[in-house]
Scaffold this motif. Structure first.
Motif, PDB file in Angstrom:
ATOM      1  N   ALA A  42       2.543   5.533  -5.417  1.00 35.09           N
ATOM      2  CA  ALA A  42       3.562   4.769  -4.689  1.00 35.09           C
ATOM      3  C   ALA A  42       3.697   5.235  -3.245  1.00 35.09           C
ATOM      4  CB  ALA A  42       4.917   4.906  -5.398  1.00 35.09           C
ATOM      5  N   ILE A  43       4.262   4.354  -2.440  1.00 30.01           N
ATOM      6  CA  ILE A  43       4.656   4.645  -1.070  1.00 30.01           C
ATOM      7  C   ILE A  43       6.062   4.083  -0.879  1.00 30.01           C
ATOM      8  CG2 ILE A  43       2.347   4.700  -0.046  1.00 30.01           C
ATOM      9  CD1 ILE A  43       2.745   1.761   0.739  1.00 30.01           C
ATOM     10  N   GLY A  44       6.655   4.378   0.260  1.00 29.49           N
ATOM     11  CA  GLY A  44       7.936   3.775   0.596  1.00 29.49           C
ATOM     12  C   GLY A  44       7.716   2.509   1.401  1.00 29.49           C
ATOM     13  N   ASP A  45       7.914   1.354   0.782  1.00 29.01           N
ATOM     14  CA  ASP A  45       7.652   0.089   1.474  1.00 29.01           C
ATOM     15  C   ASP A  45       8.492  -0.058   2.731  1.00 29.01           C
ATOM     16  OD1 ASP A  45       5.955  -0.420  -0.614  1.00 29.01           O
ATOM     17  OD2 ASP A  45       6.906  -2.298  -1.247  1.00 29.01           O
ATOM     18  N   ASP A  46       9.739   0.392   2.688  1.00 28.29           N
ATOM     19  CA  ASP A  46      10.604   0.221   3.858  1.00 28.29           C
ATOM     20  C   ASP A  46      10.130   1.060   5.037  1.00 28.29           C
ATOM     21  OD1 ASP A  46      12.243  -1.643   2.662  1.00 28.29           O
ATOM     22  OD2 ASP A  46      13.689  -0.160   1.941  1.00 28.29           O
ATOM     23  N   GLU A  47       9.570   2.211   4.776  1.00 23.33           N
ATOM     24  CA  GLU A  47       8.991   3.014   5.866  1.00 23.33           C
ATOM     25  C   GLU A  47       7.842   2.254   6.520  1.00 23.33           C
ATOM     26  OE1 GLU A  47       6.391   7.092   6.605  1.00 23.33           O
ATOM     27  OE2 GLU A  47       7.691   6.980   4.842  1.00 23.33           O
ATOM     28  N   VAL A  48       6.976   1.695   5.687  1.00 19.88           N
ATOM     29  CA  VAL A  48       5.840   0.930   6.223  1.00 19.88           C
ATOM     30  C   VAL A  48       6.330  -0.305   6.967  1.00 19.88           C
ATOM     31  CG1 VAL A  48       3.789  -0.414   5.605  1.00 19.88           C
ATOM     32  CG2 VAL A  48       4.252   1.768   4.459  1.00 19.88           C
ATOM     33  N   VAL A 183      -5.416   1.758  -1.031  1.00 19.24           N
ATOM     34  CA  VAL A 183      -4.191   2.173  -0.363  1.00 19.24           C
ATOM     35  C   VAL A 183      -3.607   0.967   0.362  1.00 19.24           C
ATOM     36  CG1 VAL A 183      -3.209   3.695   1.407  1.00 19.24           C
ATOM     37  CG2 VAL A 183      -5.078   4.507  -0.059  1.00 19.24           C
ATOM     38  N   GLY A 184      -2.306   0.716   0.184  1.00 21.38           N
ATOM     39  CA  GLY A 184      -1.690  -0.393   0.898  1.00 21.38           C
ATOM     40  C   GLY A 184      -0.502  -0.967   0.156  1.00 21.38           C
ATOM     41  N   LEU A 185       0.293  -1.761   0.881  1.00 22.48           N
ATOM     42  CA  LEU A 185       1.493  -2.372   0.306  1.00 22.48           C
ATOM     43  C   LEU A 185       1.167  -3.235  -0.906  1.00 22.48           C
ATOM     44  CD1 LEU A 185       3.401  -3.518   3.530  1.00 22.48           C
ATOM     45  CD2 LEU A 185       4.209  -1.813   1.880  1.00 22.48           C
ATOM     46  N   GLN A 186       0.072  -3.955  -0.850  1.00 22.09           N
ATOM     47  CA  GLN A 186      -0.249  -4.880  -1.927  1.00 22.09           C
ATOM     48  C   GLN A 186      -0.754  -4.184  -3.179  1.00 22.09           C
ATOM     49  OE1 GLN A 186      -2.746  -8.112  -0.637  1.00 22.09           O
ATOM     50  NE2 GLN A 186      -1.452  -8.628   1.107  1.00 22.09           N
ATOM     51  N   ALA A 187      -1.251  -2.954  -3.028  1.00 20.58           N
ATOM     52  CA  ALA A 187      -1.858  -2.260  -4.160  1.00 20.58           C
ATOM     53  C   ALA A 187      -0.942  -1.231  -4.813  1.00 20.58           C
ATOM     54  CB  ALA A 187      -3.156  -1.572  -3.716  1.00 20.58           C
ATOM     55  N   MET A 188      -0.043  -0.629  -4.023  1.00 23.02           N
ATOM     56  CA  MET A 188       0.728   0.506  -4.514  1.00 23.02           C
ATOM     57  C   MET A 188       2.169   0.121  -4.842  1.00 23.02           C
ATOM     58  SD  MET A 188      -0.783   3.382  -1.852  1.00 23.02           S
ATOM     59  CE  MET A 188      -0.217   4.782  -2.826  1.00 23.02           C
ATOM     60  N   GLN A 189       2.801   0.904  -5.709  1.00 23.45           N
ATOM     61  CA  GLN A 189       4.194   0.677  -6.072  1.00 23.45           C
ATOM     62  C   GLN A 189       5.113   1.073  -4.920  1.00 23.45           C
ATOM     63  OE1 GLN A 189       5.372   2.040 -10.140  1.00 23.45           O
ATOM     64  NE2 GLN A 189       3.259   2.744 -10.294  1.00 23.45           N
ATOM     65  N   ASP A 190       6.327   0.549  -4.956  1.00 25.41           N
ATOM     66  CA  ASP A 190       7.335   0.898  -3.962  1.00 25.41           C
ATOM     67  C   ASP A 190       8.261   1.965  -4.526  1.00 25.41           C
ATOM     68  OD1 ASP A 190       9.166   0.957  -1.827  1.00 25.41           O
ATOM     69  OD2 ASP A 190      10.354  -0.673  -2.711  1.00 25.41           O
ATOM     70  N   ASP A 191       8.401   3.060  -3.795  1.00 27.24           N
ATOM     71  CA  ASP A 191       9.361   4.110  -4.156  1.00 27.24           C
ATOM     72  C   ASP A 191      10.459   4.103  -3.096  1.00 27.24           C
ATOM     73  OD1 ASP A 191      10.833   6.370  -4.670  1.00 27.24           O
ATOM     74  OD2 ASP A 191       9.095   7.667  -4.998  1.00 27.24           O
ATOM     75  N   PRO A 192      11.621   3.513  -3.389  1.00 22.10           N
ATOM     76  CA  PRO A 192      12.674   3.415  -2.365  1.00 22.10           C
ATOM     77  C   PRO A 192      13.170   4.770  -1.891  1.00 22.10           C
ATOM     78  CG  PRO A 192      13.532   2.799  -4.533  1.00 22.10           C
ATOM     79  CD  PRO A 192      12.049   2.902  -4.662  1.00 22.10           C
TER      80      PRO A 192
END
Length: 300
Positions: A42-48, A183-192
């Motif tokens: 996961a990544i933080g979608d809002d950061e991106v 790696v990317g928004l479309q591939a990874m989960q969102d961790d708020p």
């Protein structure tokens, strides 16, 4: 010092793919960004999304950051039609990898794929700015694990060396085989919580010079247990700001010796850079015009 022209960049890209599958003699590698694999789910979608909002209307800043992140110092030439997906439409001040310390780190696995160990948010931001079109990217190989007997051995080694984070946004274990392929928004989960911790940097904690690996995920795990987020609250700027205010106050008030997770070997809040007081000025700036939350919510 060489300057990167379209022809030189194209030749560098060709060199990156001329071996089968890669030449291991060089520390810095060029490959298509879609070929880079993550070491976390996961990544933080809002950061991106904040970073995308910041860069999408500022071509100079965008190409400067891109050139810096591939170790090429900064942008030399670009125009309004330049695109990351068209490498010949812009040029950098130096050859990729010239400033190797600025290049994101990665490792080579026994399957000969390259796995990113730092910069998941950076890569995701550039991919979003390129509308998910492919483009060449540069990584710095810190470990060549291609000699290991199996991928199981590889992931065991990665865990031992703290080079992977195998937990989902709910804190549940994730098998390495379940990690996304890109790696990317479309591939990874969102961790708020990962985004929340990003926004709180310099406000409720200061990243130490010798920071524990995955500092932001540890702080996110602590917040998840102490102040569970209501995703609906994060859907408005006012709600987001209220949560950040509460989270900042809770973090600085907690005992510094408290572990970030229920594991006794997890870093303590002090080790993660916990501040003694909230930086109120920096906190308030988040919601001001031009602040991070204002840009995230497209309020300028």
């Amino acid at each position: 010092m060489k300057r990167v022209t379209p022809a030189l960049l194209a030749s560098l890209i060709t060199v990156g793919f001329s071996c089968s599958p890669f030449s291991y003699a060089q520390t810095v590698k060029t490959l298509n960004v879609s070929q880079i694999r993550p070491t976390q789910p996961a990544i933080g979608d809002d950061e991106v999304n904040y970073k995308v909002a910041k860069l999408q209307n500022d071509h100079k800043a965008l190409f400067d950051e891109f050139c810096e992140n591939i170790g090429a110092k900064g942008v030399k030439t670009f125009d309004s039609q330049s695109s990351l997906a068209q490498p010949t439409s812009f040029s950098c001040l130096a050859a990729p990898g010239t400033d190797a310390e600025d290049v994101k780190s990665a490792v080579i696995a026994p399957d000969h794929h390259i796995y990113l160990t730092d910069g998941h948010h950076t890569v995701s931001t550039f991919r979003a700015l390129a509308n998910n079109q492919d483009f060449p990217f540069v990584v710095r190989i810190t470990n060549d694990f291609s000699h290991l007997a199996s991928m199981d051995r590889f992931w065991s080694t990665m865990q031992q060396q703290h080079l992977t984070w195998l937990e989902d946004p709910q804190g549940k274990p994730v098998a390495a085989t379940q990690l996304p392929q890109q790696v990317g928004l479309q591939a990874m989960q969102d961790d708020p919580y990962r985004s929340i911790v990003y926004f709180l940097r310099g406000i409720a904690y200061d990243k130490p010079d010798q920071a524990p690996p995955f500092l932001e995920f540890y702080l996110g795990s602590w917040l998840r247990s102490q102040q569970p987020v209501n995703t609906q609250q994060l859907s408005t700027k006012t709600g987001y700001m209220a949560y950040l205010q509460q989270a900042a106050a809770r973090l600085v008030a907690a005992p510094g010796g408290q572990h970030s997770t229920d594991k006794v070997d997890s870093p303590t809040l002090s080790q993660l850079g916990q501040r003694q007081t909230v930086n109120e000025k920096k906190l308030n700036k988040l919601a001001e015009p031009g602040g991070k939350l204002s840009l995230l919510f497209k309020e300028g």
